[in-house]
Design a protein around this motif. Structure first.
Motif, short mmCIF file in Angstrom:
data_model
loop_
_atom_site.label_atom_id
_atom_site.label_comp_id
_atom_site.label_asym_id
_atom_site.label_seq_id
_atom_site.Cartn_x
_atom_site.Cartn_y
_atom_site.Cartn_z
N ILE A 5 0.82 -1.20 0.00
CA ILE A 5 0.00 0.00 0.00
C ILE A 5 0.87 1.26 0.00
CG2 ILE A 5 -1.72 1.30 1.32
CD1 ILE A 5 -2.79 -1.41 2.28
N MET A 6 2.01 1.22 0.68
CA MET A 6 2.88 2.40 0.71
C MET A 6 3.63 2.51 -0.60
SD MET A 6 4.25 2.78 4.65
CE MET A 6 5.74 3.48 4.10
N SER A 7 3.46 3.63 -1.26
CA SER A 7 4.10 3.83 -2.55
C SER A 7 5.50 4.42 -2.41
CB SER A 7 3.24 4.72 -3.44
OG SER A 7 3.07 5.97 -2.82
N GLU A 8 5.88 4.81 -1.19
CA GLU A 8 7.21 5.37 -0.97
C GLU A 8 7.88 4.60 0.16
OE1 GLU A 8 6.67 9.46 0.15
OE2 GLU A 8 5.07 8.97 1.52
N PRO A 9 9.20 4.60 0.18
CA PRO A 9 9.90 3.89 1.25
C PRO A 9 9.47 4.44 2.62
CG PRO A 9 11.45 4.64 -0.43
CD PRO A 9 10.11 5.23 -0.76
N ARG A 10 9.49 3.57 3.61
CA ARG A 10 9.08 3.95 4.97
C ARG A 10 9.79 5.21 5.45
NH1 ARG A 10 6.64 2.29 9.30
NH2 ARG A 10 6.16 0.20 8.59
N LEU A 12 11.09 7.75 3.86
CA LEU A 12 10.60 8.96 3.21
C LEU A 12 9.23 9.35 3.77
CD1 LEU A 12 11.05 11.21 1.18
CD2 LEU A 12 10.15 9.71 -0.59
N PHE A 13 8.40 8.34 3.98
CA PHE A 13 7.09 8.56 4.59
C PHE A 13 7.24 9.19 5.98
CE2 PHE A 13 3.58 7.07 7.27
CZ PHE A 13 2.50 7.58 6.57
N VAL A 14 8.19 8.68 6.76
CA VAL A 14 8.44 9.21 8.11
C VAL A 14 8.88 10.67 8.04
CG1 VAL A 14 9.95 9.03 10.14
CG2 VAL A 14 8.90 6.96 9.18
N VAL A 15 9.82 10.97 7.14
CA VAL A 15 10.31 12.35 6.99
C VAL A 15 9.17 13.29 6.60
CG1 VAL A 15 11.74 13.85 5.55
CG2 VAL A 15 12.72 11.80 6.55
N ASN A 16 8.38 12.89 5.63
CA ASN A 16 7.25 13.72 5.20
C ASN A 16 6.26 13.94 6.34
OD1 ASN A 16 8.16 14.22 2.61
ND2 ASN A 16 7.22 12.37 1.79
N THR A 17 6.06 12.91 7.16
CA THR A 17 5.16 13.01 8.30
C THR A 17 5.71 14.00 9.32
OG1 THR A 17 4.37 10.75 7.98
CG2 THR A 17 4.03 11.72 10.16
N ASP A 39 18.12 15.78 5.52
CA ASP A 39 18.58 14.45 5.13
C ASP A 39 17.69 13.39 5.77
OD1 ASP A 39 20.17 12.62 3.83
OD2 ASP A 39 21.87 12.82 5.20
N ILE A 40 17.46 12.32 5.04
CA ILE A 40 16.66 11.21 5.55
C ILE A 40 17.55 10.30 6.38
CG2 ILE A 40 15.38 9.13 4.86
CD1 ILE A 40 14.60 10.63 2.29
N MET A 41 17.06 9.91 7.56
CA MET A 41 17.76 8.95 8.40
C MET A 41 17.09 7.59 8.23
SD MET A 41 18.34 11.26 11.81
CE MET A 41 19.47 10.07 12.55
N MET A 42 17.88 6.58 8.01
CA MET A 42 17.35 5.24 7.79
C MET A 42 16.88 4.63 9.10
SD MET A 42 17.62 5.28 4.61
CE MET A 42 17.04 3.65 4.20
N GLY A 43 15.94 3.70 8.99
CA GLY A 43 15.42 3.01 10.15
C GLY A 43 16.37 1.91 10.63
N ASP A 44 16.17 1.49 11.86
CA ASP A 44 16.94 0.38 12.43
C ASP A 44 16.08 -0.31 13.49
OD1 ASP A 44 17.05 2.01 14.72
OD2 ASP A 44 19.09 2.68 14.32
N GLU A 45 16.70 -1.06 14.39
CA GLU A 45 15.91 -1.78 15.40
C GLU A 45 15.25 -0.84 16.40
OE1 GLU A 45 20.13 -1.46 16.76
OE2 GLU A 45 19.26 -2.36 14.96
N ASP A 46 15.76 0.39 16.55
CA ASP A 46 15.20 1.34 17.51
C ASP A 46 14.26 2.38 16.89
OD1 ASP A 46 16.63 0.24 19.70
OD2 ASP A 46 18.42 1.37 19.10
N TYR A 47 14.49 2.68 15.62
CA TYR A 47 13.74 3.76 14.98
C TYR A 47 13.21 3.35 13.61
CZ TYR A 47 16.08 6.47 18.58
OH TYR A 47 16.54 6.93 19.79
N GLY A 49 12.82 5.54 11.27
CA GLY A 49 13.47 6.47 10.35
C GLY A 49 13.46 7.84 10.99
N GLY A 50 13.98 8.82 10.27
CA GLY A 50 13.99 10.15 10.85
C GLY A 50 14.49 11.21 9.91
N LEU A 51 14.64 12.40 10.47
CA LEU A 51 15.04 13.59 9.73
C LEU A 51 16.24 14.22 10.43
CD1 LEU A 51 14.41 15.89 7.64
CD2 LEU A 51 12.91 16.87 9.38
#
Length: 119
Positions: A5-10, A12-17, A39-47, A49-51
């Motif tokens: 359902i998500m058309s963009e990577p998680r 990017l969705f997090v950053v836009n949110t 800059d987009i921060m990638m997700g990991d076991e704790d997060y 994603g981020g900005l």
């Protein structure tokens, strides 16, 4: 077949949110922090994603990161220009983002009192 359902990577969705939530609270917040070099921060076991962005505020002249935890709260880290952590705020809810981010522009209370007494 499973439909994605998500058309963009998680991330990017997090950053836009994150940006949308900040803008909904105060559309002038990011410009007031002189926020740039997003800059987009990638997700990991704790997060999830981020900005990350550079800022040139009264108190923070360096960069700030906003990361979305898996419990849907944010962790906000403030770094000086040398990359040293100045302050960390964990468990921040979306409606508290601008209040916490305003640390970038926070002025010493004695300076504020002096400015008030001059006026």
């Amino acid at each position: 077949t499973k439909l994605n359902i998500m058309s963009e990577p998680r991330e990017l969705f997090v950053v836009n949110t994150i940006v949308s939530q900040i803008m909904a609270i105060d559309k002038w917040a990011l410009p007031s922090y002189a926020a740039q070099n997003f800059d987009i921060m990638m997700g990991d076991e704790d997060y999830q994603g981020g900005l990350k962005f550079d800022c040139n505020g009264y108190k923070v002249k360096g960069h700030t990161t906003i990361q979305l935890s898996w419990d849907d709260t944010y962790t906000i880290d403030f770094y000086d220009k040398d990359g040293s952590l100045m302050k960390q705020s964990k468990g921040v809810y979306f409606d508290q983002l601008v209040e916490v981010l305003d640390y970038i522009e926070e002025q010493d209370s004695t300076i504020l009192k002096a400015q008030i007494s001059l006026n």
